[in-house]
Structure formats: structure tokens, C-alpha cells
Design an enzyme around this catalytic site. Structure first.
Site, PDB file in Angstrom:
ATOM      1  N   GLU D  82      45.209-100.403 -14.803  1.00 19.10           N
ATOM      2  CA  GLU D  82      44.631 -99.083 -14.567  1.00 19.10           C
ATOM      3  C   GLU D  82      45.158 -98.481 -13.268  1.00 19.10           C
ATOM      4  O   GLU D  82      45.243 -99.135 -12.241  1.00 19.10           O
ATOM      5  CB  GLU D  82      43.103 -99.165 -14.530  1.00 19.10           C
ATOM      6  N   CYS D 145      33.177-100.222 -16.829  1.00 23.57           N
ATOM      7  CA  CYS D 145      34.471-100.655 -16.298  1.00 23.57           C
ATOM      8  C   CYS D 145      34.947 -99.708 -15.204  1.00 23.57           C
ATOM      9  O   CYS D 145      35.311-100.129 -14.108  1.00 23.57           O
ATOM     10  CB  CYS D 145      35.525-100.724 -17.420  1.00 23.57           C
ATOM     11  N   HIS D 174      42.515-103.692 -17.870  1.00 24.55           N
ATOM     12  CA  HIS D 174      41.822-103.740 -19.153  1.00 24.55           C
ATOM     13  C   HIS D 174      42.585-104.652 -20.114  1.00 24.55           C
ATOM     14  O   HIS D 174      43.819-104.634 -20.139  1.00 24.55           O
ATOM     15  CB  HIS D 174      41.730-102.331 -19.767  1.00 24.55           C
TER      16      HIS D 174
END
Lengths: 222, 222, 222, 222
Positions: D82, D145, D174
Site C-alpha cells: 500500500e 486496514c 494487503h
């Protein structure tokens, strides 16, 4: 009593790949032997005009009770147990001899389709029970995979008509990319080789053990 | 010389929808008439045990030269000209009479599949030339759409065998959700009704004009 | 009292397309005028080093109350109301001056991100209520669309800090391919131009009317 | 010289799952130790109001040089590094305390976003070089998250401002479903646990070794 032979086939790499998960997975099971059966693995060329000949020779040589042809389906996410082979070649890409058959029959004069004679629903269920993503697929495409699947079922039908040989169950399973392939195909799912091999073990056992396929909803609305 | 009749069918809404784009699109063309042909639209129930009967009666009544059955494929993004109908019912959802046929033949003893006798490649090409997203599809699923497609081709085959009637070309086209449906299905593509109607006009004209289908690569690797 | 000005921007075609749905949709609304507002449409170059300059000049010239920048998102299926612009350029493809900015800030020293000041949830809800597929999106990507979105919000923030101007609400909406584009992109969803234009009308009205955005779950688990 | 500590966190199962691949993967690395570093794994509750507190305590306790939070992204096909955490909670589903935060800030008054301080491009490249599917992602969603990712970066920023502590690099990765989860989610990609664990090893090493991130095109057009 002699052991049953299970023939597993996988293709050589195609479409610029340097590896084919189908061949990697089936060759890992070559020689796998249990009380009632032995597995033989064969590689098929990804070539329209050759693949079915190699398959036919292997069947003649091995006289298998079960044949499961395995092929790579780049972009699919699970072990896809194919339900039906259709009598058409329509290649979106070149095969490994740079041929591209378009809109012609796999077997001139053959039936429009053959259904798999493997217990496809039972296999998909057992695969999921083993913790592996799996489904029954309604199309094997129109490239060499479907070509081989149709050719295989045609040979099986001819043998049954001819008589004098033991019955042979046959079908096709599509498998995803390997992780190392998917690393070069952004957005494409993959599956570890060990899971593919385990999945084929489950498929072989189920094909040997389940006489009549189970019934449960597993189709597609479209 | 009398005009040819083109029969278009569309289903009633199913699976909790209150509208079916297939019916909306075909009924917009009911009565469309040009020098050589007239279009009749009929609605089919989304019911396994009824749909093919309604279709068969419409064919008997209208004696059409062309039949195009149209169905909703929620989740698809284009006008999908179906290539092949398979002899299996395997419903993932209930039909409109709360029936769910699983793993049984559409027509007991019928062939494994029928190919569309529409010029599927020509239709897909003409649709794209008209600025509409379109493709040839290798599977119509295993729900009522495939059931009707198979039933339709079976009737067509029987009429041809029986003789004494004009030849009938037949096939199936799947269409996406309407925008108003997709508004309730996050992630689902859609198509405007006007584009669907225009697409069916193109399909009808092409089916009437193109005798032998064109050949160009349009299949799927898997 | 003078009318409010609503500025809509759309890009020129890029990435080998010959048309950009964003420009087609916004220019259809150029000059749209109702009792309280008038719409002005401007085309932006799909060029990193030019686009924000053209945008800034248009804002200076028009002094708009609302700015909605619109961009093509080939592959998306709905009207995506963008929630957040991030301070990074990372172009997977060349822009229209053959530049490809990689991993650099849109505005050196600027904040990591700006949230849209449009009522994004209200707009998405009104779009769906109007029968149009729509969602709130958590990423506008890292190409020229996000670059313009970030640049726009940065200008809006600077104007607010500077004071002496009326407050300006601003944001970005991504729209799908047109059907004629999707005809050349197998598997890509599309939307009719008329629906896009209608969608922008809804967005403009909602941006003018809804002071505080509505709250309802509309995010993504990942 | 004392070893560096690397903190890996993974969530407890959520959304009706009985297993969370993120926790399975990080706990497999708990205690992994090489010459220059030791890994500690911690489980986080999938609860908005608790997760960041547990994270903050672990950071205080361990004083790590590197923190990589890991989360399940059911439906994604690869290891997604991410890039950015945004200051918004917008939960499409309930968390594990049946709370559903909608359209509120993660940290009231915090910046709109934080960029990861891990070398995201280098990690994605090294993962692919190791034969694992991987990409840089532009959105971590708006559920727990992203909430934890944002909270983590906020803590890191505060520590840096406060001074007196060693610098801490932090970010979020992720990961897909495990195969056994995907077996119950038709159409969902998956990844073998061993590959996830190997991927996290690669990520940890790269985060320790690569000071300045590499630059290469890896963004998204939208």
C-alpha cells in the site's frame, strides 16, 4: 488383478511462457502408484495438428482407465473441472507451430460436443473439501485445450463403440498460472504448484472412486 | 412474395429483478417491418418447464425464418452472441416457479450440444462496426437461457428433419443489465436500452443478409 | 443577484483513443443555465505539465462556485465520484507530450492528499436514484486525472487561505468508456453518452443543493 | 550493537471468516532472527476502537525500526504494497465489535493522508523477482486496514516530531485469501500461506536494506 492406469497429460509452455503449470503438475505425479492404480504423465505439444495424435498414441500404448488432460488457464483463479468440449477450433492466438485455426471443426462430422465422463461435480466438491478453490466450468474455450479435450472424448467414444477395450473415463481440468507467471501478469490470479499437485491427486482418487457423479447446483446463470 | 418473419423472444424479469432488458429490447422491435421482413416479439416465462413450450408454440404460429432469443446476462459488459447451446440444466438459482433443475438434460436423449445457425461472427463484427461492444461467447450458462437456446435449436433441427417447412436460422444473444439495474449491483456493467435495441436491429439485418458466416479469430484460449 | 458559475472540465483524448467521453460529456453541458447557475465547460490537455495551468487559468477567469473535473476511467463500469486526490504522479503510460512522470509529487511540499469538497456520498446516491450506476471511489489513480484533481484541490485550498474570494467546492468524477470505445476493448464496460451527461446534470445539481454531505456506508474493505 | 526490531502485525479473523491469512503469515515469522534484526509478531483486533491502541502499545513496548502491518484483502490476487493511508473511516461491513464507522476521520484534525515510508516500489519489485505476484496499491480501502495503516503512520509521525527515538519506517501490505478461504468464495483468487510468508520475508529484508526507494512506473491511470 492388474492395476488400473491413470493417464495425466499436460501441455508444453505456450504463448511466450517458459513454463506450463499443467505439465509441471502432472509430471510431479508421474509414477505415483497406490494399491489399485498407477499414474503415467505425458506431455502434449501445444500444436493443433499434433496434440491429439500424441494423446491418441498414449491412450493406445497405456490403455488407461482414466484420462485427465490438464491445461493452463491464465487468468482463472481456481481448479476448473471442465464439463463440456465443443467441436470447434477458434484460436485467438498462434499455437506453437504458428498455426491459428479459425472456425473449423476439431473433428469434421463429429458431434457438436462431448460431455466429460469424469464425475465433475464430485471432483469439484472434493477439491473444495480439501481446501482448494475449485469449480465446474461450462467452457474450455476454443484453443488447443478444448481441441485436446474434444479429441480425447472422441477417442473415448470410438473405443466404446468399437468395444473390446475396458471403459475409459476422461475429462479436462484447467488450472491457473503459477505465482512466478502471475508475477509478470498484473491482475492475474495464481496457485502454488503444490496445491495444483494436491488437487490432481484429489481428482484422480475421486475419478477412481465415484461411479455416479453427485448432483448439486453448480452451474452458471449465463 | 410474402415477407419473412423474424421472431425475437425476451424473458420476463427473474432473480428479484423487476425488469428484464431482454424483454424491453425485443418488445421495442415488435412490429418493426421493412421491405423484406417483419419482426414479432414474444415474452418467455423464466420457467424451465414452460419456456420451451411457449417458444415452440410461437414458432408454430409464426413460422419464422429467423429466431433470435435474447436473455439478460447480469455482469457481462457487451452484446454476447452465443455460439453453442449445451444439453444440460444446472441452475444456480431458482426459476420463476421456484424450480431449480440440477444436472439433467434439457432434452433427454438429445445431442450434447447445438451450434447457433446464426452468422455469429458476422453479427459480432457488425455490432462492433456500429460502435457497440460485442463478442462471440462460448457459453450461454446452464440456466433457463441455455435451456431455451438448446430447446430452440432442437426444434429447428426437428423441423429440418421433418422437412416441408422453410429453413429457420436460430440463435441466442445475451445482453447486459440496464443502467437502472446496475445502479443496484455495484461493480456490474450495463448498457443503455437504446443501444441494445440498435444492436438487435443490426443482428436481425445481419442474420437476414449474411448467408455464410465470416471467419476471423474470435475464440477464447480457455 | 448574479448566477453562480459551475466549471466542468474534460480531457482531450489520450492513450491512442480518438475521443474522450469526459470532454464529450462536459461540452454537452457548456452553457447550460438555470435560474441560479450557468455551466462553463473547458477542455484540459492530457499533459502533466500543462493541465493544471489550464485549470488554474479557467478558475481565475470564471471564479466558479463549483468545479467538477471529469476524466475517462477505461475499465470502470460506473460514474465514480472520487473521494481523495493524492500528492503523487506515477504514470503507467505516456501523457500527450510523451512525458511519464514517475514517483514525484504533484505539488512539491503540498499535503499528502486532499479530500473532495463535493458532497460525494450525496452525489453517488442521487445518481443511483436517477437510475445510473455510481459509486464513491477511494482512488483516482496516479496519472493525469489524479494530478488535475490534486492540483484543483490545491488551488481551492490556496484560494480559501488567501481569502477575498467566494468559497469554491471542487472534486473529480471518473466515467467509463463510451460504447464505441469499448467496442475496441473486449471485456471493458461502457456507458452511453446521454447517461453520462444526465449523470453530470445530477452531480451539478446535487453539488449546488446539498450543503453537508449525507452519511451512509459506501467505502471499501480494501 | 543491538539488533533492530521488526514489528509485523496481522488481524484476527473478521467478516465471518475463521482464519485470517495476515495473522497466519506474520505469526509464522514471530521470532525470526538474523544477524541484524529480530521479528516480533502481534495480533490486532479487527475493531476500530481498539486496533490502533494495541498497535501503539506494541510500538511503545518494542521500539521497532520497521513496522509492517498486514491485512487480508479478499478478492485481490497479489501481495499489494500500500502506498497511502487516508484519514477516513467508512466501513462497508461491521467490525468485530459490531461497529460500523461511517465517514468520520481516523484521527480528528490529522492530515488527509500519510504515505508509506517503506520502500514500496523496491518491495514490489523484489517480490516479483522472487516469483511472487505483487504490486503497489493506491488504496487500502476505508475499513479497519486503512484505519490501522493511518493510525500507524500517525504514530510514526508523532514519534519523529517528538524526537528522542530512533526513526521508524512503517507501512501496510494487503494479502489475498488463503486457498481454503477461496474455496468458499467462488471467483476469488488466493495465495498459498508459504508464499505469503516468503513474501513477508522479502518485504522485511527490503525494508531493512533499501534506504531510498527505487523509481519505476508502477501507478494506475485511474
Amino acid at each position: 488383478m492388474s492395476k488400473k492406469t491413470v493417464l495425466l497429460t499436460g501441455f508444453e509452455p505456450f504463448n511466450k511462457e517458459t513454463i506450463n503449470p499443467a505439465w509441471e503438475a502432472v509430471r510431479a505425479l508421474d509414477g505415483w502408484s497406490e494399491e489399485g492404480f498407477t499414474v503415467a504423465a505425458r506431455q502434449l505439444p501445444c500444436v493443433f495438428v499434433l496434440a491429439n495424435e500424441v494423446m491418441a498414441r498414449a491412450i493406445e500404448e497405456l490403455n488407461p482407465s482414466i484420462v485427465i488432460a490438464v491445461g493452463q488457464a491464465g487468468g482463472r483463479c481456481d481448479l476448473s473441472v471442465e464439463r463440456v468440449a465443443i467441436n470447434i477450433d477458434d484460436a485467438p492466438i498462434l499455437d506453437n507451430q504458428q498455426q491459428q485455426l479459425v472456425d473449423q471443426a476439431v473433428v469434421e462430422g463429429g458431434p457438436a460436443a462431448y460431455f466429460s465422463t469424469l464425475p465433475v461435480k464430485a471432483i469439484a466438491r472434493e477439491l473444495r473439501a480439501a481446501g482448494l478453490p475449485a469449480s465446474v466450468s461450462q467452457t474450455a474455450g476454443t484453443f488447443v485445450c478444448n481441441h485436446v479435450f474434444y479429441g480425447l472424448m472422441h477417442v473415448a467414444a470410438e473405443r466404446m463403440e468399437r468395444g473390446g477395450v475396458a471403459p475409459m473415463r476422461a475429462g479436462f481440468i484447467h488450472i491457473p498460472y503459477l505465482p512466478r507467471q502471475a508475477a509478470a501478469h498484473p491482475g492475474a490470479p495464481s496457485m502454488a504448484l503444490a496445491d495444483m499437485v494436491e488437487g490432481l491427486r484429489v481428482a484422480v482418487r475421486t475419478a477412481l472412486e465415484v461411479e455416479s457423479d453427485v448432483r448439486y447446483a453448480g452451474g452458471a446463470t449465463h
